[in-house]
Design a protein around this motif. Sequence first.
Motif, PDB file in Angstrom:
ATOM      1  N   SER A 132       0.827  -1.211   0.000  1.00 22.66           N
ATOM      2  CA  SER A 132       0.000   0.000   0.000  1.00 22.66           C
ATOM      3  C   SER A 132       0.859   1.258   0.000  1.00 22.66           C
ATOM      4  O   SER A 132       0.562   2.222  -0.694  1.00 22.66           O
ATOM      5  CB  SER A 132      -0.916   0.020   1.223  1.00 22.66           C
ATOM      6  OG  SER A 132      -1.814  -1.041   1.188  1.00 22.66           O
ATOM      7  N   LEU A 133       1.920   1.233   0.778  1.00 22.01           N
ATOM      8  CA  LEU A 133       2.822   2.382   0.833  1.00 22.01           C
ATOM      9  C   LEU A 133       3.501   2.596  -0.517  1.00 22.01           C
ATOM     10  O   LEU A 133       3.628   3.723  -0.987  1.00 22.01           O
ATOM     11  CB  LEU A 133       3.862   2.183   1.933  1.00 22.01           C
ATOM     12  CG  LEU A 133       4.798   3.344   2.184  1.00 22.01           C
ATOM     13  CD1 LEU A 133       4.033   4.621   2.517  1.00 22.01           C
ATOM     14  CD2 LEU A 133       5.760   3.001   3.306  1.00 22.01           C
ATOM     15  N   ARG A 134       3.888   1.517  -1.167  1.00 16.65           N
ATOM     16  CA  ARG A 134       4.516   1.622  -2.497  1.00 16.65           C
ATOM     17  C   ARG A 134       3.541   2.230  -3.500  1.00 16.65           C
ATOM     18  O   ARG A 134       3.907   3.090  -4.299  1.00 16.65           O
ATOM     19  CB  ARG A 134       4.972   0.247  -2.954  1.00 16.65           C
ATOM     20  CG  ARG A 134       5.786   0.264  -4.223  1.00 16.65           C
ATOM     21  CD  ARG A 134       6.304  -1.102  -4.533  1.00 16.65           C
ATOM     22  NE  ARG A 134       5.180  -1.934  -4.961  1.00 16.65           N
ATOM     23  CZ  ARG A 134       5.252  -2.840  -5.913  1.00 16.65           C
ATOM     24  NH1 ARG A 134       6.381  -3.073  -6.514  1.00 16.65           N
ATOM     25  NH2 ARG A 134       4.198  -3.528  -6.255  1.00 16.65           N
ATOM     26  N   PHE A 135       2.277   1.797  -3.455  1.00 15.65           N
ATOM     27  CA  PHE A 135       1.260   2.350  -4.353  1.00 15.65           C
ATOM     28  C   PHE A 135       1.046   3.833  -4.068  1.00 15.65           C
ATOM     29  O   PHE A 135       0.949   4.647  -4.983  1.00 15.65           O
ATOM     30  CB  PHE A 135      -0.060   1.601  -4.200  1.00 15.65           C
ATOM     31  CG  PHE A 135      -0.060   0.193  -4.718  1.00 15.65           C
ATOM     32  CD1 PHE A 135       1.061  -0.383  -5.307  1.00 15.65           C
ATOM     33  CD2 PHE A 135      -1.194  -0.582  -4.605  1.00 15.65           C
ATOM     34  CE1 PHE A 135       1.055  -1.694  -5.782  1.00 15.65           C
ATOM     35  CE2 PHE A 135      -1.232  -1.884  -5.082  1.00 15.65           C
ATOM     36  CZ  PHE A 135      -0.107  -2.433  -5.669  1.00 15.65           C
ATOM     37  N   PHE A 136       0.949   4.182  -2.789  1.00 13.87           N
ATOM     38  CA  PHE A 136       0.768   5.580  -2.397  1.00 13.87           C
ATOM     39  C   PHE A 136       1.896   6.451  -2.949  1.00 13.87           C
ATOM     40  O   PHE A 136       1.668   7.512  -3.538  1.00 13.87           O
ATOM     41  CB  PHE A 136       0.695   5.691  -0.867  1.00 13.87           C
ATOM     42  CG  PHE A 136       0.925   7.074  -0.358  1.00 13.87           C
ATOM     43  CD1 PHE A 136      -0.058   8.040  -0.462  1.00 13.87           C
ATOM     44  CD2 PHE A 136       2.145   7.421   0.209  1.00 13.87           C
ATOM     45  CE1 PHE A 136       0.168   9.339  -0.007  1.00 13.87           C
ATOM     46  CE2 PHE A 136       2.374   8.704   0.662  1.00 13.87           C
ATOM     47  CZ  PHE A 136       1.386   9.662   0.558  1.00 13.87           C
ATOM     48  N   LEU A 137       3.135   5.999  -2.759  1.00 14.25           N
ATOM     49  CA  LEU A 137       4.281   6.777  -3.227  1.00 14.25           C
ATOM     50  C   LEU A 137       4.301   6.891  -4.745  1.00 14.25           C
ATOM     51  O   LEU A 137       4.657   7.940  -5.284  1.00 14.25           O
ATOM     52  CB  LEU A 137       5.584   6.156  -2.708  1.00 14.25           C
ATOM     53  CG  LEU A 137       5.799   6.268  -1.200  1.00 14.25           C
ATOM     54  CD1 LEU A 137       7.012   5.448  -0.776  1.00 14.25           C
ATOM     55  CD2 LEU A 137       5.929   7.715  -0.758  1.00 14.25           C
ATOM     56  N   ALA A 138       3.896   5.835  -5.431  1.00 10.32           N
ATOM     57  CA  ALA A 138       3.845   5.886  -6.898  1.00 10.32           C
ATOM     58  C   ALA A 138       2.821   6.912  -7.377  1.00 10.32           C
ATOM     59  O   ALA A 138       3.080   7.659  -8.324  1.00 10.32           O
ATOM     60  CB  ALA A 138       3.525   4.509  -7.466  1.00 10.32           C
ATOM     61  N   VAL A 139       1.675   6.975  -6.722  1.00  2.00           N
ATOM     62  CA  VAL A 139       0.657   7.960  -7.092  1.00  2.00           C
ATOM     63  C   VAL A 139       1.185   9.365  -6.836  1.00  2.00           C
ATOM     64  O   VAL A 139       1.035  10.268  -7.668  1.00  2.00           O
ATOM     65  CB  VAL A 139      -0.664   7.706  -6.340  1.00  2.00           C
ATOM     66  CG1 VAL A 139      -1.654   8.844  -6.573  1.00  2.00           C
ATOM     67  CG2 VAL A 139      -1.274   6.375  -6.769  1.00  2.00           C
ATOM     68  N   ALA A 140       1.832   9.556  -5.697  1.00  2.00           N
ATOM     69  CA  ALA A 140       2.393  10.873  -5.372  1.00  2.00           C
ATOM     70  C   ALA A 140       3.457  11.287  -6.392  1.00  2.00           C
ATOM     71  O   ALA A 140       3.471  12.423  -6.861  1.00  2.00           O
ATOM     72  CB  ALA A 140       2.969  10.863  -3.960  1.00  2.00           C
ATOM     73  N   GLU A 141       4.331  10.368  -6.750  1.00  2.00           N
ATOM     74  CA  GLU A 141       5.411  10.675  -7.692  1.00  2.00           C
ATOM     75  C   GLU A 141       4.900  10.932  -9.106  1.00  2.00           C
ATOM     76  O   GLU A 141       5.473  11.727  -9.840  1.00  2.00           O
ATOM     77  CB  GLU A 141       6.412   9.520  -7.728  1.00  2.00           C
ATOM     78  CG  GLU A 141       7.226   9.393  -6.477  1.00  2.00           C
ATOM     79  CD  GLU A 141       8.071   8.125  -6.429  1.00  2.00           C
ATOM     80  OE1 GLU A 141       8.032   7.328  -7.399  1.00  2.00           O
ATOM     81  OE2 GLU A 141       8.750   7.939  -5.423  1.00  2.00           O
ATOM     82  N   ASN A 142       3.827  10.234  -9.488  1.00  3.61           N
ATOM     83  CA  ASN A 142       3.304  10.332 -10.852  1.00  3.61           C
ATOM     84  C   ASN A 142       2.140  11.307 -10.989  1.00  3.61           C
ATOM     85  O   ASN A 142       1.605  11.472 -12.079  1.00  3.61           O
ATOM     86  CB  ASN A 142       2.879   8.946 -11.345  1.00  3.61           C
ATOM     87  CG  ASN A 142       4.062   8.060 -11.613  1.00  3.61           C
ATOM     88  OD1 ASN A 142       4.717   8.191 -12.636  1.00  3.61           O
ATOM     89  ND2 ASN A 142       4.363   7.159 -10.692  1.00  3.61           N
ATOM     90  N   ASN A 143       1.729  11.912  -9.896  1.00  2.00           N
ATOM     91  CA  ASN A 143       0.617  12.872  -9.892  1.00  2.00           C
ATOM     92  C   ASN A 143      -0.666  12.299 -10.474  1.00  2.00           C
ATOM     93  O   ASN A 143      -1.441  13.015 -11.100  1.00  2.00           O
ATOM     94  CB  ASN A 143       0.995  14.163 -10.625  1.00  2.00           C
ATOM     95  CG  ASN A 143       2.113  14.897  -9.945  1.00  2.00           C
ATOM     96  OD1 ASN A 143       2.095  15.067  -8.727  1.00  2.00           O
ATOM     97  ND2 ASN A 143       3.093  15.317 -10.701  1.00  2.00           N
ATOM     98  N   GLY A 144      -0.863  11.017 -10.287  1.00  2.05           N
ATOM     99  CA  GLY A 144      -2.094  10.417 -10.780  1.00  2.05           C
ATOM    100  C   GLY A 144      -2.116   8.917 -10.611  1.00  2.05           C
ATOM    101  O   GLY A 144      -1.067   8.269 -10.609  1.00  2.05           O
TER     102      GLY A 144
END
Length: 72
Positions: A5-17
């Motif tokens: 879940s943390l990895r997914f959260f960070l990916a969304v934050a980094e990719n702005n979507g």
Amino acid sequence: MNLRSLRFFLAVAENNGVQKAAESLHLTQPNISRALKALEEELNAQLFVRTARGVEITEEGLSLIHISEPTR
């Protein structure tokens, strides 16, 4: 909270979507969205504001990024 879940959260934050995060992780957008929703419910916090152009991270989301950063 789990590492996935943390990895997914960070990916969304980094990719702005969510869609771009899903593409970067080679997953589908619904998988990422479900994981984010579950994480937000678990933390009782809104991590992103969804917009027509993607997502905007909230103060709670910024706090989670700060917590997840490794200490140097």
